[in-house]
Design a protein around this motif. Sequence first.
Motif, PDB file in Angstrom:
ATOM      1  N   ASN A  45      21.533 -50.912  19.083  1.00  0.00           N
ATOM      2  CA  ASN A  45      22.992 -50.747  19.154  1.00  0.00           C
ATOM      3  C   ASN A  45      23.576 -51.709  20.174  1.00  0.00           C
ATOM      4  OD1 ASN A  45      22.845 -48.654  17.342  1.00  0.00           O
ATOM      5  ND2 ASN A  45      22.821 -47.071  18.936  1.00  0.00           N
ATOM      6  N   GLU A  46      24.853 -52.042  19.947  1.00  0.00           N
ATOM      7  CA  GLU A  46      25.582 -52.860  20.917  1.00  0.00           C
ATOM      8  C   GLU A  46      27.052 -52.442  20.924  1.00  0.00           C
ATOM      9  OE1 GLU A  46      25.369 -57.048  20.873  1.00  0.00           O
ATOM     10  OE2 GLU A  46      23.162 -57.134  20.980  1.00  0.00           O
ATOM     11  N   THR A  47      27.685 -52.663  22.070  1.00  0.00           N
ATOM     12  CA  THR A  47      29.131 -52.447  22.212  1.00  0.00           C
ATOM     13  C   THR A  47      29.734 -53.681  22.857  1.00  0.00           C
ATOM     14  OG1 THR A  47      28.881 -50.044  22.437  1.00  0.00           O
ATOM     15  CG2 THR A  47      30.938 -51.030  23.239  1.00  0.00           C
ATOM     16  N   ASP A  82      31.832 -51.138  18.314  1.00  0.00           N
ATOM     17  CA  ASP A  82      30.596 -50.364  18.544  1.00  0.00           C
ATOM     18  C   ASP A  82      29.781 -50.426  17.256  1.00  0.00           C
ATOM     19  OD1 ASP A  82      28.634 -48.709  19.423  1.00  0.00           O
ATOM     20  OD2 ASP A  82      29.876 -46.894  19.470  1.00  0.00           O
ATOM     21  N   TYR A  83      28.621 -51.107  17.286  1.00  0.00           N
ATOM     22  CA  TYR A  83      27.930 -51.371  16.018  1.00  0.00           C
ATOM     23  C   TYR A  83      26.418 -51.313  16.209  1.00  0.00           C
ATOM     24  CZ  TYR A  83      27.559 -56.044  18.115  1.00  0.00           C
ATOM     25  OH  TYR A  83      27.311 -57.094  18.959  1.00  0.00           O
ATOM     26  N   GLU A  84      25.715 -51.215  15.050  1.00  0.00           N
ATOM     27  CA  GLU A  84      24.252 -51.294  14.973  1.00  0.00           C
ATOM     28  C   GLU A  84      23.867 -52.658  14.413  1.00  0.00           C
ATOM     29  OE1 GLU A  84      22.984 -48.221  12.416  1.00  0.00           O
ATOM     30  OE2 GLU A  84      23.190 -46.630  13.913  1.00  0.00           O
ATOM     31  N   ARG A 108      16.751 -50.882  11.334  1.00  0.00           N
ATOM     32  CA  ARG A 108      17.623 -50.870  12.500  1.00  0.00           C
ATOM     33  C   ARG A 108      16.974 -51.599  13.655  1.00  0.00           C
ATOM     34  NH1 ARG A 108      18.404 -47.202  16.737  1.00  0.00           N
ATOM     35  NH2 ARG A 108      20.554 -47.040  17.479  1.00  0.00           N
ATOM     36  N   LYS A 116      25.316 -56.753  11.273  1.00  0.00           N
ATOM     37  CA  LYS A 116      26.019 -55.893  12.220  1.00  0.00           C
ATOM     38  C   LYS A 116      26.933 -54.962  11.435  1.00  0.00           C
ATOM     39  CE  LYS A 116      26.041 -59.515  15.745  1.00  0.00           C
ATOM     40  NZ  LYS A 116      26.865 -60.373  16.617  1.00  0.00           N
ATOM     41  N   GLY A 174      29.452 -51.418  12.041  1.00  0.00           N
ATOM     42  CA  GLY A 174      29.964 -50.479  13.015  1.00  0.00           C
ATOM     43  C   GLY A 174      31.467 -50.268  12.891  1.00  0.00           C
TER      44      GLY A 174
END
Length: 360
Positions: A335-337, A319-321, A332, A284, A286
């Motif tokens: 994405n997630e928040t 906020d990350y990938e 990749r 992860k 971000g």
Amino acid sequence: MMLLKRLMTTVLLMFALLLPTMAQQKADTTYTFRFVPQKDMFYVPWSGNNMELARLLKCIESNRTDILDSRLPLLVDGYCKSLGSETENLATAKIRSNRVKSELITRAGIKEENFITRNHATEGDFVTVRLTVPVREATVSDAEAEAEARRKAEAERLAAEKRAEQERLAEEQRKAEEAQQNTLDDTPSETKITTDYHFSLRANLLRWATLTPDLGLEWRICPSWGIAVNGSWTSWTWSDKDRRYALWEVAPEVRYYMGEKKVWYLGAMFKAGQFNYKLSETGKQGDLMGGGITAGYRLRLNKALDLDFNLGLGYLNADYEKYEVIDGVRVRRGNETKDWWGPINAGVTLVWKIGASRAH
């Protein structure tokens, strides 16, 4: 021969007639009050002044009617020769005369008009008071009064010595208390947070324990308010770079120190940074941002060092990938928040107060 006898008889007769008259004539009685050279204060217990004053007050009391009716003035002469010029000596002699007259006015109830005053810039450092009073034989009551005056003078002297001893003991006690307070200031204590510094360096020991170097700075604007900034940075990889732990953060904070000792505080913190964690198959990477309310306690170790225990509660947004590493290449995976409410910061921070160790 007969003429000589008559002459001697006449002289003896005249002497016998004049003797009672001479016994009733008046003689000067002088009282001397000593002063410290170059000083104008009238110290009653000093250098026998108390005994002279007692004798003079007794004489005034015996002749009060004549004194108040201005038939028996008090002749006051002030002297000073210990200063540099005649003008200064005369001025000091005048002040000394007034000091003695004020003492007599207060104690004996007489008035300024009952004095005749002269001042001199010669002879010494004293004031004399003279009365021209009838000479009379001492009586038993006079002896008793004289003894009583001596007893009173001795009592005043002993009282003055006692006051001086009490003042000396009080001064010694004050110095001992100051020395004890200085000793307490040099030992670890939480009784006082000194304000003899403005800046301090900070290191969060909990961060260092997780191999995350952390350093900061605090500016104490005044005893009640401070601005602190802490920053962290680390970058670790292992398993041929398949695992990773890296981040950086910066966290400014405004603090309000409470109470008399200024050891408890409340604050408001803002936090921002970036991270890259890969502790399993999925990594992860971000940004994070948030803030909240902080609270803490400062434990004093010595004049230069404190331990700062603090906890922050609030909100963080991440906020990350997500990614995986395949054949050494990051792939990749979306994405997630995430939002987080709860503890956002904790620390056991060593604080070095710059300049405090040199303040005393």
